[in-house]
Every structure is written in structure tokens, then in C-alpha cells.
Design a protein around this motif. Structure first.
Motif, PDB file in Angstrom:
ATOM      1  N   HIS A 110       0.833  -1.212   0.000  1.00 56.10           N
ATOM      2  CA  HIS A 110       0.000   0.000   0.000  1.00 56.10           C
ATOM      3  C   HIS A 110       0.862   1.253   0.000  1.00 56.10           C
ATOM      4  O   HIS A 110       0.670   2.154  -0.849  1.00 56.10           O
ATOM      5  CB  HIS A 110      -0.916   0.004   1.223  1.00 56.10           C
ATOM      6  CG  HIS A 110      -1.564   1.336   1.474  1.00 56.10           C
ATOM      7  ND1 HIS A 110      -2.554   1.852   0.669  1.00 56.10           N
ATOM      8  CD2 HIS A 110      -1.333   2.269   2.455  1.00 56.10           C
ATOM      9  CE1 HIS A 110      -2.920   3.040   1.120  1.00 56.10           C
ATOM     10  NE2 HIS A 110      -2.196   3.324   2.198  1.00 56.10           N
ATOM     11  N   TYR A 111       1.809   1.332   0.916  1.00 57.93           N
ATOM     12  CA  TYR A 111       2.640   2.522   1.021  1.00 57.93           C
ATOM     13  C   TYR A 111       3.599   2.652  -0.166  1.00 57.93           C
ATOM     14  O   TYR A 111       3.956   3.763  -0.560  1.00 57.93           O
ATOM     15  CB  TYR A 111       3.396   2.533   2.352  1.00 57.93           C
ATOM     16  CG  TYR A 111       2.511   2.860   3.531  1.00 57.93           C
ATOM     17  CD1 TYR A 111       1.903   4.099   3.646  1.00 57.93           C
ATOM     18  CD2 TYR A 111       2.271   1.912   4.526  1.00 57.93           C
ATOM     19  CE1 TYR A 111       1.078   4.399   4.728  1.00 57.93           C
ATOM     20  CE2 TYR A 111       1.453   2.199   5.609  1.00 57.93           C
ATOM     21  CZ  TYR A 111       0.852   3.450   5.700  1.00 57.93           C
ATOM     22  OH  TYR A 111       0.036   3.742   6.772  1.00 57.93           O
ATOM     23  N   ARG A 112       4.002   1.525  -0.732  1.00 59.65           N
ATOM     24  CA  ARG A 112       4.832   1.556  -1.938  1.00 59.65           C
ATOM     25  C   ARG A 112       4.085   2.266  -3.069  1.00 59.65           C
ATOM     26  O   ARG A 112       4.630   3.145  -3.737  1.00 59.65           O
ATOM     27  CB  ARG A 112       5.211   0.137  -2.364  1.00 59.65           C
ATOM     28  CG  ARG A 112       6.138   0.070  -3.581  1.00 59.65           C
ATOM     29  CD  ARG A 112       6.207  -1.360  -4.118  1.00 59.65           C
ATOM     30  NE  ARG A 112       6.560  -2.303  -3.071  1.00 59.65           N
ATOM     31  CZ  ARG A 112       7.804  -2.593  -2.702  1.00 59.65           C
ATOM     32  NH1 ARG A 112       8.816  -2.024  -3.330  1.00 59.65           N
ATOM     33  NH2 ARG A 112       8.037  -3.466  -1.745  1.00 59.65           N
ATOM     34  N   GLN A 113       2.843   1.889  -3.283  1.00 56.46           N
ATOM     35  CA  GLN A 113       2.061   2.495  -4.350  1.00 56.46           C
ATOM     36  C   GLN A 113       1.843   3.982  -4.088  1.00 56.46           C
ATOM     37  O   GLN A 113       1.922   4.807  -5.017  1.00 56.46           O
ATOM     38  CB  GLN A 113       0.724   1.769  -4.488  1.00 56.46           C
ATOM     39  CG  GLN A 113       0.851   0.347  -5.008  1.00 56.46           C
ATOM     40  CD  GLN A 113      -0.481  -0.370  -5.105  1.00 56.46           C
ATOM     41  OE1 GLN A 113      -1.535   0.230  -4.907  1.00 56.46           O
ATOM     42  NE2 GLN A 113      -0.452  -1.658  -5.416  1.00 56.46           N
ATOM     43  N   VAL A 114       1.587   4.331  -2.829  1.00 56.86           N
ATOM     44  CA  VAL A 114       1.376   5.739  -2.480  1.00 56.86           C
ATOM     45  C   VAL A 114       2.635   6.553  -2.773  1.00 56.86           C
ATOM     46  O   VAL A 114       2.583   7.604  -3.424  1.00 56.86           O
ATOM     47  CB  VAL A 114       0.985   5.873  -0.996  1.00 56.86           C
ATOM     48  CG1 VAL A 114       1.046   7.338  -0.553  1.00 56.86           C
ATOM     49  CG2 VAL A 114      -0.403   5.301  -0.751  1.00 56.86           C
ATOM     50  N   MET A 115       3.770   6.064  -2.293  1.00 58.04           N
ATOM     51  CA  MET A 115       5.006   6.831  -2.452  1.00 58.04           C
ATOM     52  C   MET A 115       5.443   6.895  -3.905  1.00 58.04           C
ATOM     53  O   MET A 115       5.859   7.949  -4.401  1.00 58.04           O
ATOM     54  CB  MET A 115       6.116   6.231  -1.596  1.00 58.04           C
ATOM     55  CG  MET A 115       7.421   7.029  -1.670  1.00 58.04           C
ATOM     56  SD  MET A 115       8.599   6.495  -0.425  1.00 58.04           S
ATOM     57  CE  MET A 115       9.993   7.562  -0.825  1.00 58.04           C
ATOM     58  N   PHE A 116       5.364   5.782  -4.613  1.00 56.55           N
ATOM     59  CA  PHE A 116       5.838   5.767  -5.989  1.00 56.55           C
ATOM     60  C   PHE A 116       4.947   6.612  -6.897  1.00 56.55           C
ATOM     61  O   PHE A 116       5.442   7.224  -7.856  1.00 56.55           O
ATOM     62  CB  PHE A 116       5.941   4.341  -6.505  1.00 56.55           C
ATOM     63  CG  PHE A 116       7.130   3.589  -5.942  1.00 56.55           C
ATOM     64  CD1 PHE A 116       7.969   4.168  -5.004  1.00 56.55           C
ATOM     65  CD2 PHE A 116       7.407   2.298  -6.350  1.00 56.55           C
ATOM     66  CE1 PHE A 116       9.053   3.487  -4.486  1.00 56.55           C
ATOM     67  CE2 PHE A 116       8.495   1.605  -5.845  1.00 56.55           C
ATOM     68  CZ  PHE A 116       9.321   2.204  -4.902  1.00 56.55           C
ATOM     69  N   SER A 117       3.663   6.666  -6.605  1.00 54.93           N
ATOM     70  CA  SER A 117       2.795   7.558  -7.375  1.00 54.93           C
ATOM     71  C   SER A 117       3.181   9.012  -7.131  1.00 54.93           C
ATOM     72  O   SER A 117       3.189   9.830  -8.070  1.00 54.93           O
ATOM     73  CB  SER A 117       1.332   7.331  -6.984  1.00 54.93           C
ATOM     74  OG  SER A 117       0.902   6.046  -7.390  1.00 54.93           O
ATOM     75  N   THR A 118       3.533   9.326  -5.888  1.00 57.05           N
ATOM     76  CA  THR A 118       3.993  10.679  -5.568  1.00 57.05           C
ATOM     77  C   THR A 118       5.265  11.008  -6.333  1.00 57.05           C
ATOM     78  O   THR A 118       5.394  12.089  -6.925  1.00 57.05           O
ATOM     79  CB  THR A 118       4.242  10.816  -4.053  1.00 57.05           C
ATOM     80  OG1 THR A 118       3.026  10.582  -3.349  1.00 57.05           O
ATOM     81  CG2 THR A 118       4.777  12.204  -3.714  1.00 57.05           C
TER      82      THR A 118
END
Length: 232
Positions: free
Chosen positions: A74-82
Motif C-alpha cells: 500500500h505505502y509503496r504504491q502511495v510513495m511511488f505515485s507521488t
């Protein structure tokens, strides 16, 4: 000393080819705030050049958060989208990088991008630099263990069928410099600040070049630097 061309050159990306570390910094601070507590600058420095798993672990421990199954993805997707969004709006290639890559490419030097950044985020940045300069690229999700483990650089040397000691690496982070050194490569460090520690066996660019980065350097300069390192 007579210049000697390296058998291959491996380039870290973030902070080495692209001025992207400040953008990663923004995203990392945002990640830590989502977990409940903003990182200190000292802890942020520990994440430079690190894998996402290590970065998330640092943020979670700082916030006193116990990660649950599924949290990392979940946090991977959030950070990488940022990060992808920041790259699309603000990514800069360091001055002098493209002219130097053009010269080295013209001389037939095999070059790879070797980055802990995962492929989803790295590909647009590699395209912005100039994918045609490189014979191959290796991203953090394509090795079993990322930097500071040496696996990525051992794999890079394998792909060009050269001994690691015949290859030159440019790296800006402590984690990356250590990985390249432990693989047996010749390593030039491009630290972001003068206070950043340099692993034993790594030569900082400031001892070879008048600037802190590679602006103004030519292919002949790179060959002379490599000859200096290889003769130690």
C-alpha cells in the motif's frame, strides 16, 4: 598517467545522473507524515539510496507504527505515485551529464543505469536522460537484494561480461558507493554534501575534478580518473 578506458561504466541514477534526491526527499517526508511522524533530517539521510523496504521500516519505527500485512505494498504504491508525479513536473538532469554520456557512447563504452529505484518509477527518468546511451538498465526490483548489497553491480558486470575491477561506477549515496565497492568495482563518489561519509576504497570526485559533480568533465577526464583508480 596514460588514460585507460574502463571496460564498462555503471551509473547510479538518483543524485548521480538526475537531480532527483530532493524530490525523493519530499516523497519520503510525506510518507513519514502519513505514518504519523515526520522524519528528522538525520533519519532522512539514512534513506538516501536505500530500498523502499528499508525506507518504510525507518519511517515506521520513527512513528512507532507496527506494519501489518499488506501495508508495504500500500505505502509503496502511495510513495511511488507521488514520486512519478514529482518527476513529471520537476525532474532535472544534472548539467554536463548528457554531453559526457554522448562522448562515452561515441567511444563505444558499454554503460548501464544501476538504480535502487524500482522500474515503475525509473523508466520515465531513464527516458528523460536518454535510454539510447545505455546497453542495459537494472532496477531495484530486478535483484533479490538491493544496495548496499553488491548484487546489482555483480549482475551489471555479468551482463557486459567484464570483471568488476575493470568497471567504473559513479554513485552519490553511501549505500550505493558501498555496494559498488563491495562488488569489486572502481568507484567514484559524488556525495551531495562535504560532510557525507565516504566508504573506504571510494574516491570522491572532488579529489579528481574541480567541481563537486561532473559538469565540464570529458570522456578523456573519465579515462584519466579510471587510470588513477586502477593503479592504486
Amino acid at each position: 598517467m596514460t588514460p585507460v578506458a574502463p571496460a564498462a561504466i555503471f551509473w547510479d541514477m538518483d543524485g548521480t545522473l538526475t537531480d532527483s534526491e530532493p524530490l525523493w526527499g519530499q516523497a519520503t517526508y510525506q510518507l513519514s507524515e502519513k505514518l504519523g511522524k515526520r522524519l528528522t533530517p538525520e533519519l532522512r539521510q539514512q534513506t538516501v539510496g536505500a530500498t523502499f523496504s528499508k525506507t518504510l521500516g525507518i519511517c515506521a519505527r520513527h512513528a512507532g507504527v507496527q506494519l501489518q500485512p499488506g501495508d508495504e505494498e500500500h505505502y509503496r504504491q502511495v510513495m511511488f505515485s507521488t514520486v512519478r508525479g514529482l518527476f513529471a513536473e520537476q525532474l532535472d538532469v544534472f548539467p554536463g551529464v548528457r554531453p559526457l554520456l554522448q562522448q562515452l557512447h561515441g567511444d563505444g563504452i558499454p554503460m548501464l543505469v544501476t538504480t535502487n529505484t524500482e522500474r515503475y518509477v525509473a523508466d520515465p527518468a531513464i527516458d528523460a536522460i536518454g535510454r539510447d546511451f545505455f546497453v542495459d538498465t537494472i532496477c531495484g526490483d530486478e535483484v533479490s537484494v538491493g544496495k548496499p548489497a553488491p548484487e546489482m553491480y555483480l549482475e551489471a558486470a555479468r551482463r557486459v561480461d567484464k570483471a568488476p575491477e575493470e568497471c567504473l561506477v559513479f554513485e552519490d549515496s553511501y549505500n550505493g558507493m558501498r555496494a559498488a565497492r563491495d562488488a569489486g568495482c572502481q568507484v567514484i563518489g559524488l556525495p551531495e554534501t562535504e560532510s557525507m561519509p565516504i566508504p573506504d576504497g571510494v574516491v570522491p570526485i572532488a579529489t579528481l575534478h574541480s567541481g563537486s559533480h561532473i559538469a565540464g568533465a570529458t570522456a578523456d577526464d573519465v579515462y584519466a580518473w579510471f587510470a588513477t583508480l586502477a593503479s592504486r
